[in-house]
Scaffold this motif. Structure first.
Motif, short mmCIF file in Angstrom:
data_model
loop_
_atom_site.label_atom_id
_atom_site.label_comp_id
_atom_site.label_asym_id
_atom_site.label_seq_id
_atom_site.Cartn_x
_atom_site.Cartn_y
_atom_site.Cartn_z
N ILE A 114 2.36 15.25 -19.70
CA ILE A 114 1.12 15.54 -19.66
C ILE A 114 0.40 14.62 -19.03
CG2 ILE A 114 1.50 16.32 -22.02
CD1 ILE A 114 0.51 13.50 -23.03
N LEU A 115 0.12 13.59 -18.76
CA LEU A 115 -0.76 13.07 -17.51
C LEU A 115 -0.38 13.20 -16.17
CD1 LEU A 115 -0.03 9.48 -18.53
CD2 LEU A 115 -1.73 10.98 -19.23
N VAL A 116 0.28 14.26 -15.73
CA VAL A 116 0.29 14.28 -14.42
C VAL A 116 -1.25 14.66 -13.66
CG1 VAL A 116 1.69 16.42 -12.24
CG2 VAL A 116 3.15 15.12 -13.95
N PRO A 117 -1.76 15.70 -14.40
CA PRO A 117 -3.31 16.32 -14.08
C PRO A 117 -4.03 15.50 -13.83
CG PRO A 117 -2.53 17.26 -15.91
CD PRO A 117 -1.56 16.72 -15.30
N LEU A 118 -3.99 14.58 -13.92
CA LEU A 118 -4.50 12.75 -14.31
C LEU A 118 -4.48 12.04 -12.35
CD1 LEU A 118 -5.08 11.08 -17.48
CD2 LEU A 118 -6.69 12.57 -16.11
N PHE A 119 -3.25 12.35 -12.51
CA PHE A 119 -2.91 11.94 -10.73
C PHE A 119 -2.57 12.18 -9.68
CE2 PHE A 119 -1.07 9.09 -14.41
CZ PHE A 119 -1.78 8.12 -14.26
N LYS A 120 -2.96 14.11 -10.11
CA LYS A 120 -2.82 14.63 -8.81
C LYS A 120 -2.95 14.47 -7.18
CE LYS A 120 -2.88 19.62 -7.88
NZ LYS A 120 -2.65 19.53 -6.83
N LYS A 121 -4.07 14.08 -7.50
CA LYS A 121 -5.00 14.18 -6.19
C LYS A 121 -4.34 12.28 -5.74
CE LYS A 121 -9.50 12.83 -4.00
NZ LYS A 121 -10.36 12.83 -4.37
N GLN A 122 -3.95 11.70 -6.33
CA GLN A 122 -3.18 10.35 -5.76
C GLN A 122 -2.13 10.03 -5.42
OE1 GLN A 122 -3.14 7.30 -8.41
NE2 GLN A 122 -1.32 6.29 -7.57
N LEU A 123 -1.06 11.39 -6.01
CA LEU A 123 -0.20 12.26 -5.48
C LEU A 123 0.19 13.19 -4.45
CD1 LEU A 123 1.85 13.08 -8.92
CD2 LEU A 123 2.06 10.91 -8.32
N ASP A 124 -0.58 13.79 -4.01
CA ASP A 124 -1.16 15.05 -3.42
C ASP A 124 -1.44 13.81 -1.77
OD1 ASP A 124 -0.15 16.75 -3.90
OD2 ASP A 124 -2.40 17.65 -5.04
N ASN A 125 -2.08 12.79 -2.28
CA ASN A 125 -2.44 12.00 -0.98
C ASN A 125 -1.78 10.61 -0.67
OD1 ASN A 125 -4.72 14.02 -0.76
ND2 ASN A 125 -6.06 13.04 -1.87
N ASN A 126 -1.78 10.11 -1.70
CA ASN A 126 -1.03 8.16 -1.42
C ASN A 126 0.85 8.32 -1.25
OD1 ASN A 126 -3.81 7.84 -2.76
ND2 ASN A 126 -3.77 6.76 -2.20
N THR A 127 0.82 9.31 -2.38
CA THR A 127 2.54 9.12 -2.90
C THR A 127 2.89 10.16 -1.72
OG1 THR A 127 1.78 9.47 -5.14
CG2 THR A 127 3.90 9.70 -4.09
N LYS A 128 2.34 10.99 -1.22
CA LYS A 128 3.62 11.85 -0.16
C LYS A 128 2.73 11.34 1.10
CE LYS A 128 3.34 15.69 2.30
NZ LYS A 128 2.32 18.16 1.60
N LYS A 129 2.26 10.55 1.81
CA LYS A 129 1.43 9.70 2.79
C LYS A 129 2.82 8.10 2.68
CE LYS A 129 -1.80 6.88 5.69
NZ LYS A 129 -2.10 6.45 5.67
N GLY A 130 3.02 7.75 1.22
CA GLY A 130 3.95 6.71 1.36
C GLY A 130 5.23 7.58 1.31
N PHE A 131 5.64 8.29 1.33
CA PHE A 131 7.17 9.27 1.49
C PHE A 131 7.14 9.12 3.03
CE2 PHE A 131 7.95 12.11 -2.30
CZ PHE A 131 8.22 11.01 -2.59
N GLU A 132 5.96 9.90 3.85
CA GLU A 132 5.87 10.17 5.05
C GLU A 132 5.58 8.53 5.65
OE1 GLU A 132 2.75 12.72 5.59
OE2 GLU A 132 3.38 14.39 5.02
N GLU A 133 5.51 7.82 5.30
CA GLU A 133 5.62 6.19 5.83
C GLU A 133 7.01 5.27 5.98
OE1 GLU A 133 2.67 3.74 4.35
OE2 GLU A 133 0.82 4.94 5.73
N MET A 134 7.70 5.99 4.64
CA MET A 134 9.08 5.46 4.47
C MET A 134 9.95 5.87 5.63
SD MET A 134 11.36 5.78 1.34
CE MET A 134 13.31 5.27 1.46
N ASN A 135 9.68 7.76 5.85
CA ASN A 135 10.35 8.69 6.22
C ASN A 135 10.62 8.25 8.00
OD1 ASN A 135 11.03 10.12 3.85
ND2 ASN A 135 9.84 11.76 4.65
N SER A 136 9.71 8.47 8.48
CA SER A 136 9.61 7.60 9.34
C SER A 136 10.11 5.97 10.03
CB SER A 136 7.75 7.20 10.08
OG SER A 136 7.90 7.00 11.69
N LYS A 137 9.77 4.98 9.42
CA LYS A 137 10.01 3.59 9.83
C LYS A 137 12.53 3.73 9.10
CE LYS A 137 6.82 0.52 9.45
NZ LYS A 137 6.70 -0.33 10.84
N LEU A 138 12.77 5.15 8.37
CA LEU A 138 14.03 5.14 8.48
C LEU A 138 14.59 5.30 9.48
CD1 LEU A 138 16.44 4.57 6.35
CD2 LEU A 138 15.69 7.00 5.69
#
Length: 145
Positions: A114-138
């Motif tokens: 039920i809280l996903v809508p509250l965090f959607k913008k952060q997930l789409d931006n910050n979390t995805k960027k975190g994934f991409e940064e980790m992938n690149s470092k790996l």
């Protein structure tokens, strides 16, 4: 509401080499910009302690349950905020052997609750960027060894 973040990167190495670095959890603080630590016995059914620090956000520590641990192929866990159904995340690392010395590394997470809508913008931006940064470092770490 549910959303899924998916990222992938090609790594010039066999899955075994990628897996060895991906599952060397004690080294995460030295190279991983997104997942700062994984502590515990990473086996199916066990709870582990994971610390994430997405870019431009406060980090968080949670205790997900390991769902899959298939050597050289997949690691998946399910975590939740406070209790199931509020904000749940099923995180997955997947290694695809392209049979040519190249591995496709996929990192994804399905968020539900039920809280996903509250965090959607952060997930789409910050979390995805975190994934991409980790992938690149790996990728960089695996290919330099």
């Amino acid at each position: 509401m549910a959303i899924e973040i998916k990222t992938e990167i090609l790594i010039n190495a066999q899955p075994e080499k990628v897996w060895a670095i991906l599952t060397d959890f004690k080294s995460y603080p030295n190279w991983n910009p997104f997942i700062k630590s994984i502590i515990g016995d990473v086996k199916v059914g066990n709870k582990i302690t994971v610390r994430i620090e997405p870019p431009n956000t406060k980090g968080m520590t949670f205790k997900p349950k390991v769902l899959t641990f298939e050597t050289n192929k997949e690691l998946k866990w399910l975590g939740n905020l406070l209790f199931a159904g509020l904000f749940d995340g099923e995180h997955k690392f997947e290694l695809i052997d392209n049979r040519n010395g190249i591995t496709t590394f996929k990192q994804s997470e399905k968020f539900a609750g039920i809280l996903v809508p509250l965090f959607k913008k952060q997930l789409d931006n910050n979390t995805k960027k975190g994934f991409e940064e980790m992938n690149s470092k790996l990728k960089g770490l695996v290919e330099q060894k």
